[in-house]
Design an enzyme around this catalytic site. Structure first.
Site, PDB file in Angstrom:
ATOM      1  N   CYS A   2      41.574  73.082  48.679  1.00 29.47           N
ATOM      2  CA  CYS A   2      42.025  74.436  48.980  1.00 29.47           C
ATOM      3  C   CYS A   2      42.340  74.601  50.466  1.00 29.47           C
ATOM      4  CB  CYS A   2      40.936  75.427  48.624  1.00 29.47           C
ATOM      5  SG  CYS A   2      40.298  75.212  46.979  1.00 29.47           S
ATOM      6  N   ARG A  27      47.389  69.301  51.433  1.00 27.19           N
ATOM      7  CA  ARG A  27      46.023  69.109  50.956  1.00 27.19           C
ATOM      8  C   ARG A  27      45.954  69.082  49.433  1.00 27.19           C
ATOM      9  NH1 ARG A  27      42.443  71.127  55.237  1.00 27.19           N
ATOM     10  NH2 ARG A  27      40.915  71.814  53.743  1.00 27.19           N
ATOM     11  N   TRP A  74      42.897  74.509  44.848  1.00 29.04           N
ATOM     12  CA  TRP A  74      42.845  73.269  44.080  1.00 29.04           C
ATOM     13  C   TRP A  74      41.688  73.452  43.120  1.00 29.04           C
ATOM     14  CZ3 TRP A  74      39.361  69.030  43.647  1.00 29.04           C
ATOM     15  CH2 TRP A  74      39.907  67.900  43.054  1.00 29.04           C
ATOM     16  N   ASN A  98      37.053  77.686  50.091  1.00 25.11           N
ATOM     17  CA  ASN A  98      37.302  76.257  49.914  1.00 25.11           C
ATOM     18  C   ASN A  98      35.942  75.601  49.704  1.00 25.11           C
ATOM     19  OD1 ASN A  98      37.915  73.537  50.169  1.00 25.11           O
ATOM     20  ND2 ASN A  98      38.194  73.629  52.391  1.00 25.11           N
ATOM     21  N   GLY A  99      35.810  74.772  48.656  1.00 26.05           N
ATOM     22  CA  GLY A  99      34.538  74.083  48.422  1.00 26.05           C
ATOM     23  C   GLY A  99      33.914  74.515  47.105  1.00 26.05           C
ATOM     24  N   GLU A 480      44.349  48.684  45.042  1.00 24.43           N
ATOM     25  CA  GLU A 480      45.109  49.742  45.714  1.00 24.43           C
ATOM     26  C   GLU A 480      46.484  49.923  45.047  1.00 24.43           C
ATOM     27  OE1 GLU A 480      44.929  52.161  47.556  1.00 24.43           O
ATOM     28  OE2 GLU A 480      46.851  52.453  48.542  1.00 24.43           O
ATOM     29  N   LYS A 484      47.789  53.380  43.380  1.00 23.56           N
ATOM     30  CA  LYS A 484      49.032  54.047  43.776  1.00 23.56           C
ATOM     31  C   LYS A 484      49.882  54.343  42.540  1.00 23.56           C
ATOM     32  CE  LYS A 484      48.780  55.257  47.187  1.00 23.56           C
ATOM     33  NZ  LYS A 484      47.632  54.919  47.974  1.00 23.56           N
ATOM     34  N   GLU A 487      48.261  57.182  40.421  1.00 30.74           N
ATOM     35  CA  GLU A 487      48.274  58.552  40.968  1.00 30.74           C
ATOM     36  C   GLU A 487      49.672  59.127  41.053  1.00 30.74           C
ATOM     37  OE1 GLU A 487      46.447  59.106  44.828  1.00 30.74           O
ATOM     38  OE2 GLU A 487      47.342  57.309  45.636  1.00 30.74           O
ATOM     39  N   HIS A 503      37.660  36.559  31.864  1.00 31.72           N
ATOM     40  CA  HIS A 503      36.383  37.150  31.461  1.00 31.72           C
ATOM     41  C   HIS A 503      36.581  38.482  30.740  1.00 31.72           C
ATOM     42  CE1 HIS A 503      34.246  34.040  33.586  1.00 31.72           C
ATOM     43  NE2 HIS A 503      35.029  34.256  34.631  1.00 31.72           N
ATOM     44  N   LYS A 603      44.815  66.174  48.982  1.00 29.15           N
ATOM     45  CA  LYS A 603      44.905  65.270  50.122  1.00 29.15           C
ATOM     46  C   LYS A 603      43.555  65.114  50.798  1.00 29.15           C
ATOM     47  CE  LYS A 603      47.080  62.724  53.093  1.00 29.15           C
ATOM     48  NZ  LYS A 603      47.415  61.361  52.617  1.00 29.15           N
TER      49      LYS A 603
HETATM   50  O1  M6R Z   1      40.890  61.334  53.679  1.00 26.72           O
HETATM   51  P1  M6R Z   1      40.242  60.133  53.079  1.00 26.72           P
HETATM   52  O2  M6R Z   1      40.844  58.848  53.558  1.00 26.72           O
HETATM   53  O3  M6R Z   1      38.749  60.126  53.228  1.00 26.72           O
HETATM   54  O4  M6R Z   1      40.552  60.238  51.525  1.00 26.72           O
HETATM   55  C1  M6R Z   1      40.015  59.328  50.615  1.00 26.72           C
HETATM   56  C2  M6R Z   1      40.707  59.416  49.273  1.00 26.72           C
HETATM   57  O5  M6R Z   1      40.592  60.698  48.743  1.00 26.72           O
HETATM   58  C3  M6R Z   1      42.198  59.046  49.380  1.00 26.72           C
HETATM   59  O6  M6R Z   1      42.377  57.789  49.936  1.00 26.72           O
HETATM   60  C4  M6R Z   1      42.843  59.088  47.982  1.00 26.72           C
HETATM   61  O7  M6R Z   1      42.329  58.049  47.186  1.00 26.72           O
HETATM   62  C5  M6R Z   1      44.367  59.012  48.098  1.00 26.72           C
HETATM   63  N1  M6R Z   1      44.961  59.935  47.160  1.00 26.72           N
HETATM   64  C6  M6R Z   1      44.922  57.681  47.798  1.00 26.72           C
HETATM   65  O8  M6R Z   1      46.305  57.635  47.855  1.00 26.72           O
END
Ligand code: M6R
Length: 608
Positions: A2, A27, A74, A98-99, A480, A484, A487, A503, A603
């Protein structure tokens, strides 16, 4: 997560609030809203979805008040509907949050028993009722907030606007960021300085447990206990960071293409390129030579950067690394010795779980070194040492340039620790530095594979599942790459250590499953080649990311090969991240997905 904005202005503030909320879009959010005082009376507009929908409502039914609060939500408690959107209001006040209010059920039951009716599914609504209840009982707004704050459990930032109070906003924070912006006869509240950058660069950050009474010509800071305190005003650099997409279709595209430059800039901050040495801009803890292990914590992509870093700390500094995702680490019973070193990795510097680990480590007498992209973040303020990534603002929700800059910093730190511990000799250090110096150029070369990847992505877009394989540092990179793709395109993807194939995951291999193999020319490439043969023997469709000739060398037929330039093996994970990012990006773009703001993602994840 948020975003919060509040403005005490001279004229109508609604357009400014929407503008500031737009700068918080990065965010992540799924509804938005605004409340102002119209002739002294509270009025609200809220909308599901993007800010454009809120603007349409404001066009139909404008707000003209000179004081207001705004929010991008959010969803955590309750669906992302207009009814659940903030501000939440009653006849006394409006509040944005927020939170998470962890004890909202208990408070809601108590308030219901007193006759309060609840209209939303959110945790936030209890705050509106709690403070409203105190005002109904005869308290002034500040006293009402003061009585409510000690009752709230969890991590939160709040901003309040009160019916009939044309010169008062109240902000409060506990474990989530909130900044006060100082103007000339105007005052502002915001989740970060970036939101307020067009209005002011004079910023005061609230600390955990602070709240502030903000008026046009004054601001008063208090602790939850009621104690009056002083907080410093500082000059924010956020104005310099205001960004646009340039010629790119998406922020993510721009950020991927910026990587050679920002990784180069980051390396220049940590290396003396002429001398062929690492030169850190800060001192390492004096006892680094005596440590036998490091603790590393992070979430998501930053965690995968840490996993790659683990290989480097072990190899160059002979330091064992205990690494975990922060959400697990914080609840494990990890024995932590006073005097040890914990490394936190985070783009935003606000991720709730990583921040909790940082605090946990400090409580155990550990020093904390944080690798951060946002220099003004909470983690930056609470760390013993800050190692900045100089990626610039990352707006796309999917982390790209922050990830590769984190890798650059981790590589330099591992080498610096190796030297400080006397296990990395100058000749080896110079060799490694020359491999690192080549990285930005190799990334630029990798970006030239974009067109081939775009064509490949059309095929991948038809997949239901995708498997990523790698060994050594290519294993975390496989994780990773899979993250990507998930997401951005919402295609199910998994990353595996190639050696684990037999395995279990080998059972998945058939003609429909694309298997993306990340195989730079490193000491384990022959082992990876054997795994590719196992995939090929079962009809799997291999997409190989490797140097030209790697497929022939491995004696496998591939569905496609992304031919990478020749490079030294040690830091290949950094240039090899580029095709992994491009694959996810182009697959998602071809599928028509919102790559900058994928569904359900935020974000900056400021809740656990
Ligand atoms: O701001 P941060 O690097 O601590 O965030 C960590 C994760 O939330 C962030 O890397 C998330 O996995 C991204 N969406 C990946 O693309």
């Amino acid at each position: 997560m948020c975003g919060i904005v509040g403005i005490l202005g001279e004229g109508p503030v609604a357009p400014q609030i929407v503008d500031a909320l737009r700068r918080l879009e990065y965010r992540g959010y799924d509804s938005a809203g605004i409340a102002t005082l119209e002739g002294g009376r509270l009025a609200r507009r809220r909308a599901q979805g993007k800010l454009r929908n809120l603007e349409l409502k404001l066009d139909e039914s404008p707000l003209r008040g000179a004081i207001g609060i705004g929010h991008t939500r959010w969803a955590t408690h309750g669906r992302p509907t207009e009814n659940n959107a903030h501000p939440h209001a009653n006849r006394r006040l409006a509040v944005v949050h927020n939170g998470i209010i962890e004890n909202f059920r208990e408070l809601r039951d108590e308030l219901k028993a007193k006759g309060h009716g609840f209209a939303t599914e959110t945790d936030t609504e209890v705050v509106a009722h709690l403070v409203g209840d105190a005002i109904e009982a005869g308290r002034r707004p500040a006293e009402a907030v003061a009585s409510a704050l000690p009752r709230l459990k969890g991590a939160f930032a709040l901003a309040f606007l009160f019916n009939g109070e044309k010169d008062l906003l109240i902000g409060a924070c506990q474990g989530a960021p909130l900044a006060i912006g100082h103007g000339e006869g105007e005052m502002y509240l915001g989740s970060d300085a970036l939101a307020l950058a067009p209005f002011t660069d004079a910023i005061t950050y609230l600390e955990d447990g602070d709240w502030a009474l903000v008026r046009r010509r004054s601001v008063e800071f208090r602790r939850v206990s009621g104690e009056l305190i002083k907080r410093q005003k500082q000059r924010s650099q956020a104005g310099a960071l205001l960004v646009d997409r340039g010629n790119h279709r998406h922020f993510m595209a721009k950020e991927m293409h910026e990587q050679p430059e920002v990784v180069g800039r980051t390396l220049a901050h940590y290396l003396d390129m002429a001398a062929g040495e690492v030169r850190l801009p800060f001192a390492l803890p004096k006892n680094i030579g005596k440590l036998s292990r490091l603790t590393l914590v992070a979430c998501g992509t930053a965690y995968y950067a840490g996993l790659i870093g683990k290989y480097w700390f072990e190899r160059f500094a002979q330091l064992a690394v205990d690494i975990d995702v922060a959400s697990e680490f914080r609840y494990r019973d990890v024995p932590m010795q006073a005097g040890g070193l914990t490394i936190a990795v985070s783009q935003s510097g606000e991720t709730a779980d990583t921040l909790a680990c940082l605090r946990h480590a400090r409580r155990h007498g550990q020093r904390v070194l944080s690798i951060l992209n946002v220099a003004t973040s909470t983690m930056a303020r609470e760390s013993d040492i800050v190692a900045p990534t100089l990626a610039g603002p990352e707006i796309g929700v999917a982390s790209t340039k922050a990830f590769t800059c984190q890798l650059a910093v981790l590589a330099c730190l591992a080498m610096a620790m190796g030297r400080a511990r006397g296990v990395l000799d100058p000749q080896r250090e110079a060799e490694l530095v020359s491999q690192l110096i080549a990285v930005p150029g190799l990334m630029a070369e990798a970006l030239k594979r974009e067109h081939a990847i775009e064509l490949l992505a059309r095929d991948l877009a038809k997949s239901r599942d995708v498997l990523y394989l790698g060994r050594g540092t290519s294993f975390p990179l496989a994780l990773e790459g899979a993250l990507k793709l998930k997401e951005l395109s919402y295609i199910h993807a998994e990353g595996y250590a190639a050696g684990e194939l037999k395995h279990g995951p080998i059972a998945l291999i058939d003609e429909a499953l694309p298997v993306i193999v990340i195989a730079p020319s490193d000491p384990v490439r022959e082992k990876t080649a054997s795994n590719m043969q196992e995939v090929a023997a079962r009809g799997g469709r291999i997409i190989l990311i490797g140097e030209a000739g790697a497929a022939q060398e491995a004696q496998v037929e591939t569905m496609a090969t992304i031919a990478m330039p020749d490079m030294g093996a040690e830091f290949a994970a950094i240039p090899y991240a580029v095709p992994a990012q491009l694959i996810a990006y182009h697959t998602a773009v071809f599928m028509g997905k919102d790559v900058d703001q994928p569904r359900n993602l935020a974000k900056s994840v400021t809740v656990e």
